[in-house]
Motif scaffolding. Sequence first.
Motif, PDB file in Angstrom:
ATOM      1  N   LEU A 123      -4.715  -2.312  -6.564  1.00 47.22           N
ATOM      2  CA  LEU A 123      -5.229  -2.109  -5.211  1.00 47.22           C
ATOM      3  C   LEU A 123      -4.584  -3.121  -4.285  1.00 47.22           C
ATOM      4  CD1 LEU A 123      -9.047  -1.717  -5.857  1.00 47.22           C
ATOM      5  CD2 LEU A 123      -7.504   0.039  -4.993  1.00 47.22           C
ATOM      6  N   GLY A 162      -2.495   3.485   0.513  1.00 47.16           N
ATOM      7  CA  GLY A 162      -3.780   2.893   0.184  1.00 47.16           C
ATOM      8  C   GLY A 162      -4.395   3.453  -1.079  1.00 47.16           C
ATOM      9  N   GLY A 163      -5.596   2.993  -1.366  1.00 47.62           N
ATOM     10  CA  GLY A 163      -6.295   3.411  -2.571  1.00 47.62           C
ATOM     11  C   GLY A 163      -5.669   2.819  -3.816  1.00 47.62           C
ATOM     12  N   LEU A 164      -6.118   3.300  -4.952  1.00 45.81           N
ATOM     13  CA  LEU A 164      -5.580   2.834  -6.225  1.00 45.81           C
ATOM     14  C   LEU A 164      -4.167   3.359  -6.396  1.00 45.81           C
ATOM     15  CD1 LEU A 164      -6.436   1.198  -8.739  1.00 45.81           C
ATOM     16  CD2 LEU A 164      -7.051   3.366  -9.797  1.00 45.81           C
ATOM     17  N   ARG A 165      -3.220   2.461  -6.614  1.00 39.20           N
ATOM     18  CA  ARG A 165      -1.805   2.817  -6.731  1.00 39.20           C
ATOM     19  C   ARG A 165      -1.364   2.624  -8.177  1.00 39.20           C
ATOM     20  NH1 ARG A 165      -0.593   5.293  -2.359  1.00 39.20           N
ATOM     21  NH2 ARG A 165       1.576   4.883  -2.756  1.00 39.20           N
ATOM     22  N   ARG A 169       0.511   9.555   0.192  1.00 39.05           N
ATOM     23  CA  ARG A 169      -0.426   8.830   1.053  1.00 39.05           C
ATOM     24  C   ARG A 169      -0.382   7.329   0.733  1.00 39.05           C
ATOM     25  NH1 ARG A 169      -3.644  11.037  -2.972  1.00 39.05           N
ATOM     26  NH2 ARG A 169      -5.107   9.587  -3.902  1.00 39.05           N
ATOM     27  N   ALA A 200       0.819  -1.216   0.000  1.00 36.30           N
ATOM     28  CA  ALA A 200       0.000   0.000   0.000  1.00 36.30           C
ATOM     29  C   ALA A 200       0.849   1.261   0.000  1.00 36.30           C
ATOM     30  CB  ALA A 200      -0.932   0.007   1.199  1.00 36.30           C
ATOM     31  N   SER A 241      -2.047  -0.168 -12.610  1.00 34.24           N
ATOM     32  CA  SER A 241      -2.845   0.357 -11.508  1.00 34.24           C
ATOM     33  C   SER A 241      -3.291  -0.839 -10.685  1.00 34.24           C
ATOM     34  CB  SER A 241      -4.070   1.108 -12.031  1.00 34.24           C
ATOM     35  OG  SER A 241      -3.673   2.197 -12.830  1.00 34.24           O
TER      36      SER A 241
END
Length: 86
Positions: free
Chosen positions: A69, A52-55, A50, A42, A67
Amino acid sequence: MTDWTWEYNPSEEYVADGLAPGVVAEVERLATELAALGVDAAKVGRPFDREGGLREFDILGGRGFISFLSAPRHHCIYICNITWYG
């Protein structure tokens, strides 16, 4: 080593259709390494400010990116998109 796995989301046909076998092999290699990182995946890639979220993570020297998760609840990395500039 972690007990994490990786999958294409929603499916390999949707995400990797039409890509060269070498590109798919590199994406799968990176997905395996991301799964080995476990919860720390993450923190990999963009956005840098930041977790988390879509990386996003560059592949093959910046000629594309993936892309993904990181889903700690499922112990899984989900490859959601492959962008290839070729």
